[in-house]
Scaffold this motif. Sequence first.
Motif, PDB file in Angstrom:
ATOM      1  N   LEU A  66      44.666  31.575  32.434  1.00 54.44           N
ATOM      2  CA  LEU A  66      43.616  33.009  32.491  1.00 54.44           C
ATOM      3  C   LEU A  66      44.143  33.946  31.820  1.00 54.44           C
ATOM      4  O   LEU A  66      45.062  34.510  31.731  1.00 54.44           O
ATOM      5  N   VAL A  68      44.142  38.070  31.594  1.00 51.20           N
ATOM      6  CA  VAL A  68      45.248  39.317  32.382  1.00 51.20           C
ATOM      7  C   VAL A  68      45.453  40.370  31.408  1.00 51.20           C
ATOM      8  O   VAL A  68      45.632  40.697  30.678  1.00 51.20           O
ATOM      9  N   THR A  71      50.730  41.063  31.436  1.00 53.40           N
ATOM     10  CA  THR A  71      51.493  39.831  33.298  1.00 53.40           C
ATOM     11  C   THR A  71      51.558  41.250  33.781  1.00 53.40           C
ATOM     12  O   THR A  71      52.147  40.074  34.201  1.00 53.40           O
ATOM     13  N   ALA A  73      49.205  43.021  35.481  1.00 56.52           N
ATOM     14  CA  ALA A  73      48.283  43.355  36.027  1.00 56.52           C
ATOM     15  C   ALA A  73      48.505  41.200  36.948  1.00 56.52           C
ATOM     16  O   ALA A  73      48.802  41.249  39.017  1.00 56.52           O
ATOM     17  N   ALA A  74      49.636  40.085  37.080  1.00 57.22           N
ATOM     18  CA  ALA A  74      49.209  38.991  37.437  1.00 57.22           C
ATOM     19  C   ALA A  74      51.185  39.226  38.039  1.00 57.22           C
ATOM     20  O   ALA A  74      51.330  38.711  38.988  1.00 57.22           O
ATOM     21  N   ALA A  77      49.665  40.381  41.615  1.00 60.14           N
ATOM     22  CA  ALA A  77      48.348  40.307  42.211  1.00 60.14           C
ATOM     23  C   ALA A  77      49.672  38.849  42.796  1.00 60.14           C
ATOM     24  O   ALA A  77      49.105  38.054  43.951  1.00 60.14           O
ATOM     25  N   LEU A 212      43.783  33.644  41.693  1.00 60.31           N
ATOM     26  CA  LEU A 212      44.412  34.594  40.865  1.00 60.31           C
ATOM     27  C   LEU A 212      42.975  35.043  40.238  1.00 60.31           C
ATOM     28  O   LEU A 212      42.439  36.606  40.736  1.00 60.31           O
ATOM     29  N   ALA A 213      42.073  34.177  39.976  1.00 58.82           N
ATOM     30  CA  ALA A 213      40.640  34.737  39.011  1.00 58.82           C
ATOM     31  C   ALA A 213      39.784  36.073  39.980  1.00 58.82           C
ATOM     32  O   ALA A 213      39.617  36.856  40.334  1.00 58.82           O
ATOM     33  N   LEU A 216      41.880  38.697  40.751  1.00 58.02           N
ATOM     34  CA  LEU A 216      40.964  40.250  39.770  1.00 58.02           C
ATOM     35  C   LEU A 216      40.010  40.507  39.220  1.00 58.02           C
ATOM     36  O   LEU A 216      39.813  41.465  39.524  1.00 58.02           O
ATOM     37  N   ALA A 220      37.795  41.424  33.525  1.00 59.13           N
ATOM     38  CA  ALA A 220      39.636  42.073  33.683  1.00 59.13           C
ATOM     39  C   ALA A 220      40.275  41.980  32.417  1.00 59.13           C
ATOM     40  O   ALA A 220      40.854  42.665  31.819  1.00 59.13           O
ATOM     41  N   VAL A 221      39.729  41.522  30.828  1.00 54.84           N
ATOM     42  CA  VAL A 221      40.362  41.569  30.343  1.00 54.84           C
ATOM     43  C   VAL A 221      38.815  41.993  29.057  1.00 54.84           C
ATOM     44  O   VAL A 221      37.348  41.643  28.914  1.00 54.84           O
TER      45      VAL A 221
END
Length: 326
Positions: A66, A68, A71, A73-74, A77, A212-213, A216, A220-221
Motif C-alpha cells: 500500500l 502511503v 512511512t 503516515a503509517a 495510523a 489501513l487504506a 487513510l 493518499a499519494v
Amino acid sequence: MLEHGGNLRDAAHHYGRDDWVDLSTGINPHGYAAPAPSSAAWHRLPEPDPEFLAAARAYYGAPRLLPVAGTQAAIQALPRLRPPSRVAVSAPSYAEHAYHWNLHGHTQRLVPYPELETAVDASDVVVVVNPNNPTGETIEPERLLDWAARLHARGGWLVVDEAFGDTAPELSVTRYAAQPGLIVLRSIGKFFGLAGLRLGFVAAHERVLADLADLLGPWAVSGPAQEIALQALADTGWQQDAQERLAQAGGRMVQLLQEHGIASTGTPLFRWWPEARPEAFHEHMAARGIWCRLFRDAARGIRVGLPATEGDWRRFEQALHEWNKQ
C-alpha cells in the motif's frame, strides 16, 4: 511535535548563517534526479497507477503493498487499527513509533534491543526498526519471522520499520509480509534521496492493508510522486551505482571518524556514537556551519549523515580536528 533532523531553517534563524553543511539526516545526498511530471499528473486525481504499484512490488519483492504519504503516515495510523494493546517498542529508535502508540490507549513500553526476545511473549505488538535509526543495530530475518509467528498466534503484530533497509537487503523481511502478523514499512526518502515526495509503502496481509487504506482515505499519494517513483524504482542501473557510491562514502565516514578517535555504528547512510559531551559537540559543529543530529535521551549522542561535496567533507574533517584539539 517531536524533534527531527533536517530543520535547517531553525538552524539558520538561531545561528544567523546560511552556509550549512547538512549532516542532520540520513538522506542520500546524491539522490535520484527526479524527472518532470506530466501535466496529467498535476491535473488528474491521483488514482493508483498499476505500473507504479508493479514497480514497487518488484523492487521490494513484496506480494502486496500500500503506497502511503511517507512511512510517517503509517506510523501515525497503525495504532488506530487495534484495540488497546500491550506494545513493546525497540529502544532507542525512531521516536515517532512510541509517541503514536502512546496516544491511542495502548500500554506502551520501551525495550532495549537485547531484551526484545523476552518482550515478544509479553506483548501484543512489537515495533522494531531494522536497521535501527539512530544506532544501526540489526536483527536477522529468521528471528523477526519467528517473532511475527509467535505474535500472530495471539492475534498480535510485529511491525518492522525498514526505512533504511535499502542498503542492507539481506536483512529485509518485506517479501514475507503477506503472512498474517507481519507489517513492514519501507521508504523512498532515504536511499533514493527523495524525501520531499513524501512517499512510503506498507507491506502486510491484505486485511491490514485494506483497513489501513480505509483509514487513510483516497488519493493518499500524489500523481507526481507516483510518476517520479515509478522511474526511480525501475532504474536498476542507478540503484546499483547508488549502492556502490554509498558503500564507498559510508566507509570513508567510518574511517574519518576513527581517525579522530570516534568509534561509530550505523549504516552507509549515517553514523552514530555515544558522545560524552553531545551538546558541546553539536554546538561546536553548528558554530562552523555544520548541522548534525543531537540526541539527548536514550540514544544520547551524535548522528551524522553523508556530506554532499568534497568541500563539505573537508569542512567536516577540519571541524573534527578542531574538536580534538580542545
